[in-house]
Design a protein around this motif. Structure first.
Motif, PDB file in Angstrom:
ATOM      1  N   GLN A 226      12.429  -3.518   7.831  1.00 32.74           N
ATOM      2  CA  GLN A 226      11.593  -3.439   6.633  1.00 32.74           C
ATOM      3  C   GLN A 226      11.060  -4.824   6.317  1.00 32.74           C
ATOM      4  O   GLN A 226      11.820  -5.752   6.081  1.00 32.74           O
ATOM      5  CB  GLN A 226      12.413  -2.919   5.456  1.00 32.74           C
ATOM      6  CG  GLN A 226      12.970  -1.522   5.687  1.00 32.74           C
ATOM      7  CD  GLN A 226      13.823  -1.083   4.514  1.00 32.74           C
ATOM      8  OE1 GLN A 226      13.307  -0.686   3.490  1.00 32.74           O
ATOM      9  NE2 GLN A 226      15.127  -1.162   4.662  1.00 32.74           N
TER      10      GLN A 226
ATOM     11  N   TRP B 167      -0.379  -2.202  -3.876  1.00 38.39           N
ATOM     12  CA  TRP B 167       0.593  -1.712  -2.887  1.00 38.39           C
ATOM     13  C   TRP B 167       0.131  -0.393  -2.269  1.00 38.39           C
ATOM     14  O   TRP B 167       0.316  -0.158  -1.077  1.00 38.39           O
ATOM     15  CB  TRP B 167       1.972  -1.555  -3.531  1.00 38.39           C
ATOM     16  CG  TRP B 167       2.732  -2.840  -3.583  1.00 38.39           C
ATOM     17  CD1 TRP B 167       2.796  -3.718  -4.616  1.00 38.39           C
ATOM     18  CD2 TRP B 167       3.522  -3.420  -2.531  1.00 38.39           C
ATOM     19  NE1 TRP B 167       3.578  -4.801  -4.283  1.00 38.39           N
ATOM     20  CE2 TRP B 167       4.038  -4.640  -3.016  1.00 38.39           C
ATOM     21  CE3 TRP B 167       3.834  -3.023  -1.232  1.00 38.39           C
ATOM     22  CZ2 TRP B 167       4.855  -5.468  -2.243  1.00 38.39           C
ATOM     23  CZ3 TRP B 167       4.655  -3.848  -0.454  1.00 38.39           C
ATOM     24  CH2 TRP B 167       5.150  -5.060  -0.967  1.00 38.39           C
TER      25      TRP B 167
ATOM     26  N   PHE C 204      -0.159   0.821   1.675  1.00 35.88           N
ATOM     27  CA  PHE C 204       0.452   2.009   2.300  1.00 35.88           C
ATOM     28  C   PHE C 204      -0.626   2.880   2.947  1.00 35.88           C
ATOM     29  O   PHE C 204      -0.432   3.416   4.032  1.00 35.88           O
ATOM     30  CB  PHE C 204       1.265   2.809   1.270  1.00 35.88           C
ATOM     31  CG  PHE C 204       2.599   2.179   0.982  1.00 35.88           C
ATOM     32  CD1 PHE C 204       3.600   2.165   1.947  1.00 35.88           C
ATOM     33  CD2 PHE C 204       2.851   1.569  -0.241  1.00 35.88           C
ATOM     34  CE1 PHE C 204       4.830   1.553   1.699  1.00 35.88           C
ATOM     35  CE2 PHE C 204       4.074   0.957  -0.501  1.00 35.88           C
ATOM     36  CZ  PHE C 204       5.065   0.957   0.471  1.00 35.88           C
TER      37      PHE C 204
ATOM     38  N   ALA D 268       8.747   3.651   3.606  1.00 37.88           N
ATOM     39  CA  ALA D 268       8.505   2.854   2.400  1.00 37.88           C
ATOM     40  C   ALA D 268       9.878   2.627   1.765  1.00 37.88           C
ATOM     41  O   ALA D 268      10.555   3.585   1.403  1.00 37.88           O
ATOM     42  CB  ALA D 268       7.600   3.607   1.438  1.00 37.88           C
TER      43      ALA D 268
ATOM     44  N   TRP E 299       5.842   6.076  -7.709  1.00 36.72           N
ATOM     45  CA  TRP E 299       5.538   5.377  -6.454  1.00 36.72           C
ATOM     46  C   TRP E 299       5.640   6.342  -5.268  1.00 36.72           C
ATOM     47  O   TRP E 299       4.786   6.355  -4.393  1.00 36.72           O
ATOM     48  CB  TRP E 299       6.489   4.191  -6.269  1.00 36.72           C
ATOM     49  CG  TRP E 299       6.046   2.985  -7.037  1.00 36.72           C
ATOM     50  CD1 TRP E 299       6.007   2.855  -8.396  1.00 36.72           C
ATOM     51  CD2 TRP E 299       5.538   1.757  -6.514  1.00 36.72           C
ATOM     52  NE1 TRP E 299       5.528   1.617  -8.741  1.00 36.72           N
ATOM     53  CE2 TRP E 299       5.242   0.921  -7.613  1.00 36.72           C
ATOM     54  CE3 TRP E 299       5.328   1.277  -5.232  1.00 36.72           C
ATOM     55  CZ2 TRP E 299       4.727  -0.373  -7.454  1.00 36.72           C
ATOM     56  CZ3 TRP E 299       4.814  -0.018  -5.057  1.00 36.72           C
ATOM     57  CH2 TRP E 299       4.523  -0.818  -6.165  1.00 36.72           C
TER      58      TRP E 299
ATOM     59  N   ILE F 156       2.612   7.287  -2.699  1.00 38.38           N
ATOM     60  CA  ILE F 156       2.685   6.999  -1.248  1.00 38.38           C
ATOM     61  C   ILE F 156       2.514   8.290  -0.455  1.00 38.38           C
ATOM     62  O   ILE F 156       1.782   8.342   0.535  1.00 38.38           O
ATOM     63  CB  ILE F 156       4.024   6.307  -0.905  1.00 38.38           C
ATOM     64  CG1 ILE F 156       4.083   4.929  -1.559  1.00 38.38           C
ATOM     65  CG2 ILE F 156       4.204   6.193   0.609  1.00 38.38           C
ATOM     66  CD1 ILE F 156       5.461   4.305  -1.618  1.00 38.38           C
TER      67      ILE F 156
ATOM     68  N   THR G 241       4.789   8.913   5.834  1.00 36.03           N
ATOM     69  CA  THR G 241       5.712   7.812   5.527  1.00 36.03           C
ATOM     70  C   THR G 241       6.969   8.367   4.853  1.00 36.03           C
ATOM     71  O   THR G 241       6.871   9.091   3.865  1.00 36.03           O
ATOM     72  CB  THR G 241       5.021   6.788   4.587  1.00 36.03           C
ATOM     73  OG1 THR G 241       3.935   6.190   5.290  1.00 36.03           O
ATOM     74  CG2 THR G 241       5.976   5.701   4.132  1.00 36.03           C
TER      75      THR G 241
ATOM     76  N   ILE H 163      10.196   8.063   2.546  1.00 35.40           N
ATOM     77  CA  ILE H 163      10.527   7.224   1.382  1.00 35.40           C
ATOM     78  C   ILE H 163      12.032   6.971   1.387  1.00 35.40           C
ATOM     79  O   ILE H 163      12.821   7.917   1.355  1.00 35.40           O
ATOM     80  CB  ILE H 163      10.159   7.932   0.049  1.00 35.40           C
ATOM     81  CG1 ILE H 163       8.748   8.534   0.098  1.00 35.40           C
ATOM     82  CG2 ILE H 163      10.345   6.977  -1.121  1.00 35.40           C
ATOM     83  CD1 ILE H 163       7.614   7.606  -0.122  1.00 35.40           C
TER      84      ILE H 163
END
Ligand SMILES: Cc1cc2nc3c(=O)[nH]c(=O)nc-3n(C[C@H](O)[C@H](O)[C@H](O)COP(=O)(O)O)c2cc1C
Length: 242
Positions: free
Chosen positions: A44, A94, A98, A106, A119, A123, A130, A132
């Motif tokens: 990450q 942000w 993404f 993420a 969030w 995303i 993606t 989470i």
């Protein structure tokens, strides 16, 4: 609870057991991400000085990992995680990152449930593939987030696993905190985690951006219970506090 096999379906380049580095701001950059991904882990990238620097880092990581990306089933997937300290971070900027880079993961940390949900939903809309990951420190927080957003959660493995099982929520638990070696990783897996995330251990990697003097200080420390100082200094510098 999901296992390594289901993680591997989502992150096809990983090897068992899943080892990931935490999104250490300014320390875990593209350089570390490249070697961790090549070694079959999940790296990450953490926040950098500004969004422009972070974008440049993501561009160069994309280039560095071109050969791996080309053999992934989904060529749009960037085989790294992008970590965000949610509180105090500008969400629109942000979200653009993404949407542009579509990282495989993420990594969201340090915020309450409703902010995490905002969030996660954002995303998911912009980069649906993606995964989470949500870094949490209590069973209740894990249950709240799982019910609110279906996001993955980290930490407090056995009790959290039991709590989620009772709620019939299928989710990967990845342990973080004081995991430094194979013994601790094995212990985490025995407790029910599907993998291990490490921060401090990766400070030893030459690809982590940290002054050698800090690296030496961390690794020459012993008896952590005595030698660790607890402070809110980073929270105070960053902004709002919990
Ligand atoms: C140098 C350093 C920088 C960190 N920076 C971040 C960060 O920017 N965002 C974040 O969510 N966590 C950050 N963390 C915390 C990790 O996410 C994680 O909670 C912790 O490192 C796990 O424990 P361990 O260091 O014992 O492996 C950082 C940790 C370290 C050691």
């Amino acid at each position: 609870m999901t296992t390594f096999t289901s993680l591997k379906t989502r992150l096809p380049w990983i090897q068992a057991p899943l080892i990931a580095n935490t999104p250490m701001s300014g320390v875990a950059t593209g350089e570390l991400a490249t070697v961790v991904t090549r070694a079959g882990g999940l790296s990450q990238i953490g926040y950098l000085d500004d969004m422009h620097t972070l974008s440049k880092e993501l561009d160069s990581t994309t280039k560095e990992l071109k050969d791996i990306i080309s053999i992934l089933p989904d060529p749009d997937q960037l085989p790294i995680g992008l970590g965000v300290i949610v509180f105090g971070s500008p969400i629109d900027a942000w979200m653009r990152l993404f949407a542009t880079y579509k990282p495989a993961v993420a990594g969201l940390s340090f915020a309450g449930t409703s902010e995490m949900r905002t969030w996660a939903e954002g995303i998911r809309k912009l980069s649906p593939k993606t995964d989470i990951w949500v870094q949490l420190g209590s069973v209740q927080a894990a249950v709240d987030v799982a019910q609110a957003s279906g996001a993955s959660i980290v930490s407090l493995i056995p009790e959290t696993a039991d709590a989620l099982q009772k709620l019939e929520i299928e989710i990967s638990l990845i342990a973080a905190g004081e995991i430094m070696d194979g013994r601790a990783t094995a212990a985490a897996l025995t407790l029910g985690a599907s993998g291990a995330v490490m921060g401090t251990r990766f400070l030893g990697a030459v690809e982590s951006h940290i002054p050698q003097i800090c690296r030496d200080a961390v690794f020459s420390a012993s008896d952590g219970g005595q030698s660790t100082a607890r402070s809110r200094v980073f929270d105070e510098i960053w902004g709002p506090n919990f």
